[in-house]
Design an enzyme around this catalytic site. Structure first.
Site: not given
Ligand code: NAD
Ligand code: WQD
Length: 325
Positions: A124, A149, A153, A173, A226
């Protein structure tokens, strides 16, 4: 080639099963259905026109995973299975570590046992935090994780890097949208955290309104930015990664290469669906990154992949899916 897809009943995994099958791969799904349903597997089967081997197995259970590898002749693994709710991870950090990192440890062990050396991992952009340089490329430093979280990753990337497997670490993304058939998409379990599922529920009248988390950021229109990419583009990137799997480890950013603000998403949704979005401007959300989008040039150069669908198309597909729920 037979590919094991862990988390294949989930949002991104299910779309990837369709792309894999379209490209001629045999697919085997392992999922414990903790955040999905068997209906998603049925949806995939309908889209590809045949049944798939499905095992309701927790990847943390080594014996059960062994049994799958014994029964199927697996050549490569696409590893999606994980818990992904950032807010929940703050409340249950141990669960996130056990499931995401512990599950990956078991998977790597079983792969070694059965001499399977090809892995594509769902990472991620969260590993970058708020990067200093945007667009962000794969050489940007990993900042301290902002949530348990995000920590999982980073931990999994490290585990895989030292595993000796040939592996692509795919840093997604913001995946959005759904299969254009409206047959598979993101299942809303509980109150959605992410922008697009919440927006769709607000338009459907299931929520009063969407709250835009802040419009006073240092961006063009004041709302956060984003890199939203269509889940079908993302699914196709997995096939490309498998076909161009590196010797050793290689990380790839998967995004469109351009940013869209929250208010920009609302406009694009209204334009592409003709529906109006009930929204108001609210407070900033704690911990939000102001702006991030990908430099996806490595994926284009080395995997021959780039995102081809526009944000408006993804939003129209998300809305079509919402209307089936
Ligand atoms: P999802 O929850 O829809 O899919 C994950 C699937 O894994 C679910 O079907 C769930 O039931 C299964 N699962 C979880 N733990 C398991 C376990 N121990 N054993 C077997 N199955 C298990 O989520 P998604 O959005 O499809 O995400 C897939 C992957 O991509 C995850 O690793 C996630 O962290 C990563 N990712 C997602 C996003 C995003 O915004 N959706 C962004 C970046 C990375
Ligand atoms: C997008 C934008 C919000 C909801 C999350 C995870 C990250 C990664 C990607 C998995 C932000 C705004 C949202 C709402 C809003 N996932 N927003 N109102 O923050 O990029 O990251 O998904 O690896 O780890 O944290 O995605 O969809 O939550 O938010 O205004 O009701 O929408 O502020 O700017 P985000 P998101």
């Amino acid at each position: 080639m037979k590919v094991l897809v862990t988390g294949g009943a989930g949002y991104i995994g299910s779309h990837t099963c369709v792309s894999l099958s379209d490209s001629g791969y045999d697919v085997v799904i392992v999922d414990n259905l903790c955040n999905s349903s068997i209906g998603m597997v049925k949806g995939v089967e309908e889209l590809i026109g045949r049944k798939l081997p499905f095992y309701q197995v927790d990847i943390c259970n080594e014996n059960e995973l062994d049994a799958v590898f014994e029964k199927e002749q697996i050549d490569a693994v696409l590893h999606f299975a994980a818990l992904k709710a950032v807010g929940e991870s703050l409340e249950k950090p141990d669960l996130y570590h056990r499931n995401n990192v512990g599950g990956t440890e078991v998977l790597l062990k079983v792969m070694k046992k059965f001499a399977v050396d090809k892995l594509v991992f769902s990472s991620s952009c969260t590993v970058y935090g708020q990067p200093e340089i945007i667009p962000v490329n794969e050489d940007a430093p990993m900042l301290p994780a902002e949530s348990p979280y995000g920590q999982t990753k980073q931990d999994c990337e490290k585990l895989i890097s030292s595993s000796g497997l040939n592996s692509a670490l795919l840093r997604y993304f913001n995946p959005i949208g759904a299969h254009p058939s409206g047959r598979i998409g993101e299942l809303p379990i509980g109150v959605p955290n992410n922008l697009i599922p919440f927006l769709c529920q607000a338009v459907a009248g299931l929520k009063d309104e969407l709250v835009v988390f802040g419009d006073d950021y240092p961006t063009d229109d004041g709302s956060c930015v984003r890199d939203y990419l269509h889940v079908c583009d993302l699914a196709e990137a997995h096939v490309a990664a498998l076909e161009q799997l590196p010797h050793g480890i290689r990380a790839y950013n998967l995004g469109t290469g351009s940013g869209t603000s929250v208010l920009g998403v609302i406009n694009a949704f209204e334009e592409s669906t003709g529906e109006s979005v009930p929204f108001r401007i609210g407070e900033r959300r704690e911990g939000d990154i102001v702006a991030i989008w990908a430099d996806p040039s490595r994926a284009e150069k080395e995997l021959g992949w780039c995102a081809s669908r526009k944000v408006g198309e993804a939003l129209a597909d998300a809305w079509r899916w919402q209307q089936t729920l």
